[in-house]
Design a protein around this motif. Structure first.
Motif, PDB file in Angstrom:
ATOM      1  N   TYR A 134       0.831  -1.205   0.000  1.00  0.00           N
ATOM      2  CA  TYR A 134       0.000   0.000   0.000  1.00  0.00           C
ATOM      3  C   TYR A 134       0.861   1.248   0.000  1.00  0.00           C
ATOM      4  N   VAL A 135       0.395   2.259  -0.707  1.00  0.00           N
ATOM      5  CA  VAL A 135       0.995   3.581  -0.664  1.00  0.00           C
ATOM      6  C   VAL A 135       0.032   4.484   0.093  1.00  0.00           C
ATOM      7  N   LEU A 136       0.584   5.352   0.943  1.00  0.00           N
ATOM      8  CA  LEU A 136      -0.236   6.219   1.792  1.00  0.00           C
ATOM      9  C   LEU A 136       0.289   7.647   1.707  1.00  0.00           C
ATOM     10  N   LEU A 137      -0.614   8.570   1.434  1.00  0.00           N
ATOM     11  CA  LEU A 137      -0.290   9.993   1.400  1.00  0.00           C
ATOM     12  C   LEU A 137      -0.959  10.690   2.577  1.00  0.00           C
ATOM     13  N   ILE A 138      -0.197  11.540   3.268  1.00  0.00           N
ATOM     14  CA  ILE A 138      -0.713  12.362   4.360  1.00  0.00           C
ATOM     15  C   ILE A 138      -0.332  13.810   4.068  1.00  0.00           C
ATOM     16  N   SER A 139      -1.306  14.727   4.106  1.00  0.00           N
ATOM     17  CA  SER A 139      -1.012  16.145   3.867  1.00  0.00           C
ATOM     18  C   SER A 139      -1.744  17.017   4.873  1.00  0.00           C
ATOM     19  N   LEU A 140      -1.047  18.054   5.341  1.00  0.00           N
ATOM     20  CA  LEU A 140      -1.622  19.059   6.236  1.00  0.00           C
ATOM     21  C   LEU A 140      -1.430  20.429   5.603  1.00  0.00           C
ATOM     22  N   ASP A 141      -2.522  21.135   5.418  1.00  0.00           N
ATOM     23  CA  ASP A 141      -2.494  22.436   4.755  1.00  0.00           C
ATOM     24  C   ASP A 141      -2.358  23.539   5.807  1.00  0.00           C
ATOM     25  N   GLU A 142      -1.238  24.228   5.754  1.00  0.00           N
ATOM     26  CA  GLU A 142      -0.921  25.326   6.664  1.00  0.00           C
ATOM     27  C   GLU A 142      -0.928  24.893   8.135  1.00  0.00           C
ATOM     28  N   PRO A 143      -0.186  23.837   8.478  1.00  0.00           N
ATOM     29  CA  PRO A 143      -0.086  23.445   9.888  1.00  0.00           C
ATOM     30  C   PRO A 143       0.726  24.472  10.667  1.00  0.00           C
ATOM     31  N   GLN A 144       0.488  24.512  11.974  1.00  0.00           N
ATOM     32  CA  GLN A 144       1.239  25.409  12.858  1.00  0.00           C
ATOM     33  C   GLN A 144       2.088  24.563  13.812  1.00  0.00           C
ATOM     34  N   GLY A 145       3.297  25.020  14.047  1.00  0.00           N
ATOM     35  CA  GLY A 145       4.163  24.307  14.960  1.00  0.00           C
ATOM     36  C   GLY A 145       3.631  24.335  16.386  1.00  0.00           C
ATOM     37  N   THR A 146       4.037  23.367  17.180  1.00  0.00           N
ATOM     38  CA  THR A 146       3.618  23.278  18.577  1.00  0.00           C
ATOM     39  C   THR A 146       4.853  23.175  19.464  1.00  0.00           C
ATOM     40  N   ALA A 147       4.614  23.182  20.766  1.00  0.00           N
ATOM     41  CA  ALA A 147       5.733  23.021  21.695  1.00  0.00           C
ATOM     42  C   ALA A 147       6.414  21.675  21.495  1.00  0.00           C
ATOM     43  N   GLU A 148       5.629  20.634  21.192  1.00  0.00           N
ATOM     44  CA  GLU A 148       6.178  19.298  20.988  1.00  0.00           C
ATOM     45  C   GLU A 148       7.046  19.227  19.737  1.00  0.00           C
ATOM     46  N   THR A 149       6.783  20.099  18.746  1.00  0.00           N
ATOM     47  CA  THR A 149       7.574  20.095  17.509  1.00  0.00           C
ATOM     48  C   THR A 149       8.612  21.215  17.519  1.00  0.00           C
ATOM     49  N   TYR A 150       8.806  21.839  18.704  1.00  0.00           N
ATOM     50  CA  TYR A 150       9.761  22.940  18.859  1.00  0.00           C
ATOM     51  C   TYR A 150       9.438  24.100  17.922  1.00  0.00           C
ATOM     52  N   GLY A 151       8.154  24.232  17.608  1.00  0.00           N
ATOM     53  CA  GLY A 151       7.713  25.324  16.754  1.00  0.00           C
ATOM     54  C   GLY A 151       7.781  25.026  15.267  1.00  0.00           C
ATOM     55  N   TYR A 152       8.326  23.874  14.893  1.00  0.00           N
ATOM     56  CA  TYR A 152       8.434  23.532  13.472  1.00  0.00           C
ATOM     57  C   TYR A 152       7.100  23.013  12.931  1.00  0.00           C
ATOM     58  N   ALA A 153       6.796  23.407  11.701  1.00  0.00           N
ATOM     59  CA  ALA A 153       5.587  22.925  11.029  1.00  0.00           C
ATOM     60  C   ALA A 153       5.931  22.137   9.779  1.00  0.00           C
ATOM     61  N   THR A 154       7.199  21.790   9.607  1.00  0.00           N
ATOM     62  CA  THR A 154       7.636  21.062   8.424  1.00  0.00           C
ATOM     63  C   THR A 154       7.142  19.617   8.467  1.00  0.00           C
ATOM     64  N   ALA A 155       7.213  18.956   7.326  1.00  0.00           N
ATOM     65  CA  ALA A 155       6.601  17.632   7.174  1.00  0.00           C
ATOM     66  C   ALA A 155       7.175  16.596   8.129  1.00  0.00           C
ATOM     67  N   GLY A 156       8.482  16.651   8.364  1.00  0.00           N
ATOM     68  CA  GLY A 156       9.099  15.668   9.248  1.00  0.00           C
ATOM     69  C   GLY A 156       8.549  15.724  10.668  1.00  0.00           C
ATOM     70  N   TRP A 157       8.046  16.894  11.074  1.00  0.00           N
ATOM     71  CA  TRP A 157       7.520  17.069  12.422  1.00  0.00           C
ATOM     72  C   TRP A 157       5.995  16.937  12.486  1.00  0.00           C
ATOM     73  N   THR A 158       5.318  17.119  11.380  1.00  0.00           N
ATOM     74  CA  THR A 158       3.849  17.134  11.403  1.00  0.00           C
ATOM     75  C   THR A 158       3.242  15.951  10.656  1.00  0.00           C
ATOM     76  N   ALA A 159       3.509  15.840   9.363  1.00  0.00           N
ATOM     77  CA  ALA A 159       2.889  14.783   8.554  1.00  0.00           C
ATOM     78  C   ALA A 159       3.493  13.407   8.822  1.00  0.00           C
ATOM     79  N   ALA A 160       4.813  13.351   9.050  1.00  0.00           N
ATOM     80  CA  ALA A 160       5.476  12.052   9.247  1.00  0.00           C
ATOM     81  C   ALA A 160       4.913  11.287  10.450  1.00  0.00           C
ATOM     82  N   PRO A 161       4.715  11.912  11.619  1.00  0.00           N
ATOM     83  CA  PRO A 161       4.135  11.158  12.734  1.00  0.00           C
ATOM     84  C   PRO A 161       2.717  10.657  12.458  1.00  0.00           C
ATOM     85  N   VAL A 162       1.962  11.414  11.681  1.00  0.00           N
ATOM     86  CA  VAL A 162       0.607  10.962  11.311  1.00  0.00           C
ATOM     87  C   VAL A 162       0.701   9.721  10.436  1.00  0.00           C
ATOM     88  N   PHE A 163       1.667   9.712   9.528  1.00  0.00           N
ATOM     89  CA  PHE A 163       1.895   8.541   8.686  1.00  0.00           C
ATOM     90  C   PHE A 163       2.216   7.325   9.551  1.00  0.00           C
TER      91      PHE A 163
END
Length: 576
Positions: A500-529
């Protein structure tokens, strides 16, 4: 002459007066009590007549053949098809229902009728309804009404009401499949999603789809949580079998209830996976590397000079962070180097790059059962600047379903398979990359997880492969360093032998304290995947594997190429 109203009303005197004027002598002596008894009898008679009429009206209404929404299913050749998921669970059904009409020829008080119905149907314009009723027209108040609305209409006691039988389209899963299944409009049939496809194809009877209620539920829950956690504007995801193209899940948020689509704004009814195009960023780096491997421009071990910046015309191409003076192609993919990917594209050349994108279905509208499919937005010319920026996913916009199908071909052995939504639709595939290129891409995409930007996507035991993709969204005046992001992760599982191939996308995510303020894919979309795979894999019958089994899978069909010299910085001159 006695004047009526000038004092007490003397019935006996009036009666005698009338008889005298007629030339007759009074022959009866009527008392006031007698007259009152007669008037009471007349009143009772009129009341009985109106009661009988009311009873008849209610009886006609209640005996109109119209079961509730939980009533029998509509059958027959002309009935819309019952849509089912891959396990036979109902996604869309037709049942016998009713509408509401009122005939102006039978209405006694048009104002009363119009105002009364407006209390039950707030969108009804009582003024317009009254005009039509005054013209003695028969008016369809609504094609489909609920049982509660029907009872409320009956309680008004209005003459001229009828409840014409009709088909009611119901969606037992509610919002779960709102975009991919779509909805119908009475009298028009399906207007979006698979409902539109079923109407266009004139399908009837039970129709099994490739969708899976369990997979859809998991994906929806994970995307909903991520959208809330990162305060994203929108989110979407898609799960597709890499070999036969069957789409098991497709989620677009915000969503809507297809049972009452008009209660949601148009923005929520848009299937972002099919109807929208986006610059999907670094996911294109995987496709560019695949093109370079396929055309024997480089191998995963080939070293590339990535000294910043890469000057292309008036543009200076830079990396998000300094990567080092020399990276292998595998490392370019792992750490997501714009400079390295641009170098590969320049050596590859526009003709071969565009040919590979076309083979992967990224240059034309994708023909699937979904009518919402959009054509990609491509550069008007393919100069060096357009070639380099497109190589890492900027300046070229495709729909998410485009990208998912292209990525599947990159990792499944090189066969492009058109996404399918109906189980009976044929599997349409064509070889676009060699099996050896695909095998090397699986190995390279594994490095993204083990030593690159996708570490947060790792799902233990499934050896996932994939690519982070953080794209700057264009705004007025171009791109801004502090502008909104589109963060995605596209990958496959199990990585050593993808199913299976799986795509996860977040449109205009905002960083959080847990992501150290980062909203990039490695911090937001990757954990959802990662969380999605951990839940989806067992539900789909895929169990964790031993490390030796995974290693054998990654090494099974590696292709050995003749070493390619280090690529020169800038234009790639003399690299080959």
């Amino acid at each position: 002459m006695t004047t009526i109203g000038a004092g007490r009303f003397d019935v006996e005197v009036v009666y005698d007066e009338l008889k005298t004027r007629a030339g007759e002598a009074p022959v009866r002596d009527l008392s006031e009590d007698s007259i009152r008894r007669r008037l009471r009898l007349c009143g009772f008679g009129l009341a009985a007549a109106f009661a009988a009429l009311g009873i008849k009206t209610v009886d006609l209404a209640l005996n109109t053949p119209a079961p509730t929404y939980a009533g029998r299913s509509v059958a027959g050749a002309d009935a819309p098809p019952r849509l089912e998921d891959s396990q036979g669970r109902s996604l869309a059904v037709s049942i016998a229902g009713f509408g509401l009409a009122i005939d102006g020829r039978d209405v006694w008080d048009t104002e009363e009728a119009a105002e009364g119905l407006a209390t039950i149907f707030p969108k009804l314009d009582p003024g317009k309804l009254r005009v039509k009723l005054d013209a003695q027209q028969r008016v369809i108040v609504d094609h489909v009404i609920s049982e509660d609305q029907r009872r409320a209409a009956i309680a008004l006691g209005l003459p001229g009401l009828s409840f014409p039988p009709t088909e009611v389209r119901r969606y037992p899963q509610g919002r779960l499949f709102s975009h991919v299944v779509g909805y119908q409009i009475p009298g028009r049939g399906g207007v979006t999603g698979l409902e539109a496809a079923a109407t266009a194809r004139e399908l009837s009877g039970p129709q099994r789809t490739t969708l899976n209620v369990t997979a859809q539920t998991i994906l929806l829950s994970e995307l909903s949580l991520a959208m809330e956690t990162f305060s994203a504007k929108a989110a979407w995801g898609m799960l597709m079998h890499v070999h036969d193209g069957s789409v098991a899940a497709m989620v677009s948020l915000p969503d809507f209830d297809p049972n009452v689509p008009g209660q949601s704004p148009a923005n929520a009814r848009r299937n972002r996976l099919a109807s929208d195009t986006y610059e999907l960023g670094s996911a294109f780096k995987a496709l560019t590397v695949a093109a370079a491997l396929e055309h024997n421009i480089a191998q995963l071990e080939t070293p590339v000079n990535v000294t910043s910046p890469l000057q292309v015309g008036d543009w200076a191409i830079e990396d998000y962070s300094i990567k080092g003076p020399v990276l292998s192609v595998e490392e370019i993919l792992a750490v997501s180097s714009n400079i390295g990917t641009g170098q590969l594209a320049l050596v590859l050349g526009a003709e071969k790059f565009v040919a590979t994108m076309a083979a992967l279905g990224l240059t034309e509208r994708l023909e699937t059962a979904l009518p919402e499919s959009r054509a990609p937005l491509l550069p008007q010319q393919w100069g060096e600047a357009e070639l380099v920026t497109s190589s890492y996913g900027h300046g070229i916009a495709v729909s998410p379903i485009h990208l998912t199908a292209a990525f599947a071909a990159t990792v499944n052995g090189g066969v492009y398979v058109t996404p399918r939504f109906f189980a009976d639709d044929p599997v349409e595939g064509r070889q676009v990359l060699s099996p050896e290129t695909s095998a090397e891409m699986r190995r390279g995409l594994r490095a993204v997880i083990t030593k690159g930007t996708g570490g947060n996507a790792e799902a233990e035991g499934f050896y996932v492969i994939g690519k982070t993709a953080t794209a700057d969204k264009p705004v007025a005046g171009g791109y801004r360093d502090d502008g909104p992001l589109l963060s995605s992760f596209i990958g496959a599982f199990p990585g050593y032998n993808p199913e299976y191939v799986l795509l996860i996308s977040l449109d205009e995510p905002q960083g959080t304290a847990e992501t150290y303020g980062y909203a990039t894919a490695g911090w937001t979309a990757a954990p959802v995947f990662r969380r999605s795979v951990e839940r989806l894999a067992p539900a789909l019958g895929i169990m964790p594997a031993r490390e030796d089994m995974a290693a054998d899978g990654f090494l099974e069909v590696m292709r050995r190429r003749t070493p390619v010299p280090q690529l020169a910085h800038g234009r790639g001159e003399g690299a080959l």
